[in-house]
Design a protein around this motif. Structure first.
Motif, short mmCIF file in Angstrom:
data_model
loop_
_atom_site.label_atom_id
_atom_site.label_comp_id
_atom_site.label_asym_id
_atom_site.label_seq_id
_atom_site.Cartn_x
_atom_site.Cartn_y
_atom_site.Cartn_z
N ALA A 46 36.32 5.39 33.82
CA ALA A 46 37.50 6.25 33.93
C ALA A 46 38.55 5.63 34.84
O ALA A 46 38.23 5.05 35.88
N ALA A 47 39.81 5.79 34.44
CA ALA A 47 40.94 5.40 35.28
C ALA A 47 41.78 6.61 35.66
O ALA A 47 42.44 6.60 36.69
N ASP A 48 41.76 7.64 34.83
CA ASP A 48 42.56 8.83 35.07
C ASP A 48 41.95 9.98 34.27
O ASP A 48 41.22 9.75 33.30
N ALA A 49 42.25 11.19 34.67
CA ALA A 49 41.74 12.35 33.94
C ALA A 49 42.59 13.57 34.28
O ALA A 49 43.05 13.72 35.42
N ASP A 50 42.77 14.43 33.30
CA ASP A 50 43.58 15.63 33.49
C ASP A 50 43.30 16.59 32.35
O ASP A 50 43.17 16.15 31.19
N GLY A 51 43.25 17.88 32.65
CA GLY A 51 43.02 18.85 31.60
C GLY A 51 41.74 18.56 30.85
O GLY A 51 40.66 18.52 31.43
N GLY A 52 41.86 18.30 29.55
CA GLY A 52 40.69 18.02 28.73
C GLY A 52 40.54 16.58 28.33
O GLY A 52 39.79 16.28 27.40
N VAL A 53 41.24 15.65 29.00
CA VAL A 53 41.15 14.24 28.62
C VAL A 53 40.72 13.38 29.79
O VAL A 53 40.99 13.68 30.96
N VAL A 54 40.03 12.29 29.44
CA VAL A 54 39.71 11.21 30.38
C VAL A 54 40.32 9.95 29.79
O VAL A 54 40.09 9.62 28.62
N VAL A 55 41.12 9.23 30.59
CA VAL A 55 41.70 7.97 30.17
C VAL A 55 40.90 6.84 30.80
O VAL A 55 40.70 6.82 32.02
N ASP A 56 40.42 5.91 29.97
CA ASP A 56 39.58 4.85 30.52
C ASP A 56 40.43 3.65 30.96
O ASP A 56 41.65 3.63 30.80
N VAL A 57 39.76 2.66 31.54
CA VAL A 57 40.47 1.51 32.12
C VAL A 57 41.14 0.66 31.06
O VAL A 57 41.99 -0.18 31.38
N ASP A 58 40.80 0.86 29.79
CA ASP A 58 41.44 0.13 28.70
C ASP A 58 42.58 0.91 28.07
O ASP A 58 43.19 0.43 27.12
#
Length: 451
Positions: A46-58
């Motif tokens: 994980a690089a970021d997350a908010d609400g119902g999403v996780v954004v990965d390092v890619d």
């Protein structure tokens, strides 16, 4: 409910295959630095997350149906929680409540007295993890009653420390080769409607337990009964109605402390502040963690004043227990749950998801059971047409869903349960998209099993 605002786009979007190159590079670094015994459910970082999403390092945006195992109910970067953490950290990060106390610890305890079931006088103690909360609940029960025996249940999960491993039912990966375990723990049969004999009621299942306790232990030797109102790691098992109230009634009659382990079920997850509320049971002690503080490490026990006040001064506590930053996060998370009426939101998620999952189960004979409450939902997978657990298809579903950008968790004593634990702030559109992926994945894999 107030209008939810999100910092990141609430969409599923893949820009690389999963895991992407940066996640793969981190995995290589991890192997050289992190103990092999620490597992991860998904191979992306994980690089970021908010609400119902996780954004990965890619840069992939994944739908989060795990919420850090029911922790980030208000979102992984809830603005109120983040602000409260920053403001508290700017003043002091630690003094140790046992040395120089502070108001936020007291405020959290006041909130817990108001939120937990029952209108009796209560006391609370704050800790760092669910396992710590469980250990201390058992300590209190043993001291207050002068008894030693503790009753736990099949399929239970209560933690990874020595005592909580003894309470936990599943050997691999939690208990294998880590013994010997704490003594005076006795396991009883859980009410498991999908696998119980046909027609067994909740009250009958409880009477079976009571009979075994009285024959094998004797009521006057039992300090506590500890149970998850809906079992978590053991398979999201919802006991038949009447099971919990019957056990509570017997415990009251015999001076046995009834401990509700609400570490996973608490704080709006099941559509009420606590799962115990569904049948109106009032535990003597409630253990809490996970969703309590928006992702910060905090846990608690709240119980009858006469039980917790029976412990001598200095008998409860810990260096980091009730850390001021974690307390600030908890107060902000609880305010957020109220502002956005997250118990109602959990019920809405359950209404949306259960309808779809049950319709899917009606079409496919590999889904033996669909169960849960609120936003704590599960599907149990079986060999087609029977009840034999099928962990292989379960693992395949989770892996295939991840390939398409949806994080799913598995669980269950037999490894054959898919659990859905979305953040309670997930939007309807994103939830619907995730359910589309889950449904299509299951249909595809169920079809391949027939081939």
């Amino acid at each position: 409910m107030s209008e939810l605002q999100y910092r990141l786009p609430q969409t599923r979007a893949l820009v690389t295959e999963l895991p992407g190159p940066r996640s793969q590079a981190l995995t290589a670094r991890r192997k050289a630095a992190v103990a092999a015994g620490v597992g991860s459910s998904v191979p992306v970082y994980a690089a970021d997350a908010d609400g119902g999403v996780v954004v990965d390092v890619d840069g992939n945006s994944l739908v989060d149906l795990g919420a850090g195992i029911a922790v980030t109910s208000v979102g992984a970067s809830n603005p109120a929680v983040a602000q409260a953490v920053a403001e508290q950290a700017a003043h002091f990060t630690h003094t140790c409540f046992m040395v120089t106390p502070y108001e936020s610890y007291v405020r959290v305890a006041e909130e817990l007295a108001a939120l937990t079931p029952g209108d009796h006088e209560k006391r609370s103690v704050l800790f760092n993890s669910g396992a710590e909360a469980v250990e201390n609940a058992v300590k209190v029960a043993r001291l207050a009653t002068g008894r030693d025996a503790v009753v736990a249940f099949d399929h239970a999960y209560h933690g990874r420390t020595n005592l909580t491993m003894a309470l936990t039912a599943k050997s691999m990966p939690y208990k294998a080769h880590f013994g010997p375990f704490a003594p005076e723990i006795y396991r009883m049969p859980m009410s498991y409607p999908f696998r119980d004999e046909a027609g067994l009621t909740g009250e009958q299942a409880a009477r079976r337990v009571i009979s075994q306790i009285e024959k094998q232990l004797g009521a006057d030797s039992v300090a506590a009964i500890i149970i998850e109102p809906i079992q978590g790691e053991g398979g999201f098992i919802v006991p038949a109605r009447g099971f919990l109230p019957t056990l509570v009634g017997w415990a009251r009659e015999h001076g046995v402390v009834f401990i509700a382990d609400e570490v996973q079920t608490g704080f709006a997850r099941t559509g009420a502040w606590f799962a115990s509320e569904d049948e109106g049971i009032v535990p003597d002690i409630v253990t809490m963690a996970k969703g309590i503080a928006g992702g910060m490490p905090l846990a608690a026990i709240t119980g009858r004043a006469e039980l917790l006040d029976a412990v001598h001064p200095g008998g409860l506590g810990g260096t980091y227990g009730g850390n001021p930053v974690a307390c600030a996060a908890a107060l902000a998370a609880i305010d957020t749950m109220r502002e956005f009426d997250l118990p109602a939101r959990a019920r809405h998620i359950g209404d949306v998801a259960l309808g779809r999952l049950r319709a899917l189960a009606a079409d496919l004979d590999v889904i033996g059971d669909v169960r849960g409450r609120g936003a704590m939902l599960a599907m149990e997978f079986v060999k087609a047409g029977g009840t034999e657990p099928d962990p292989d298809i379960t693992k395949a579903i989770a892996a295939r869903a991840l390939e398409q950008g949806v994080i799913l968790l598995t669980c269950g004593t037999y490894g054959n349960v898919i659990r859905l634990l979305p953040p309670l702030v997930i939007g309807d559109e994103l939830l619907g998209d995730a359910l589309d992926v889950v449904e299509a994945t299951i249909r595809t894999l169920a079809g391949s099993t027939r081939g």
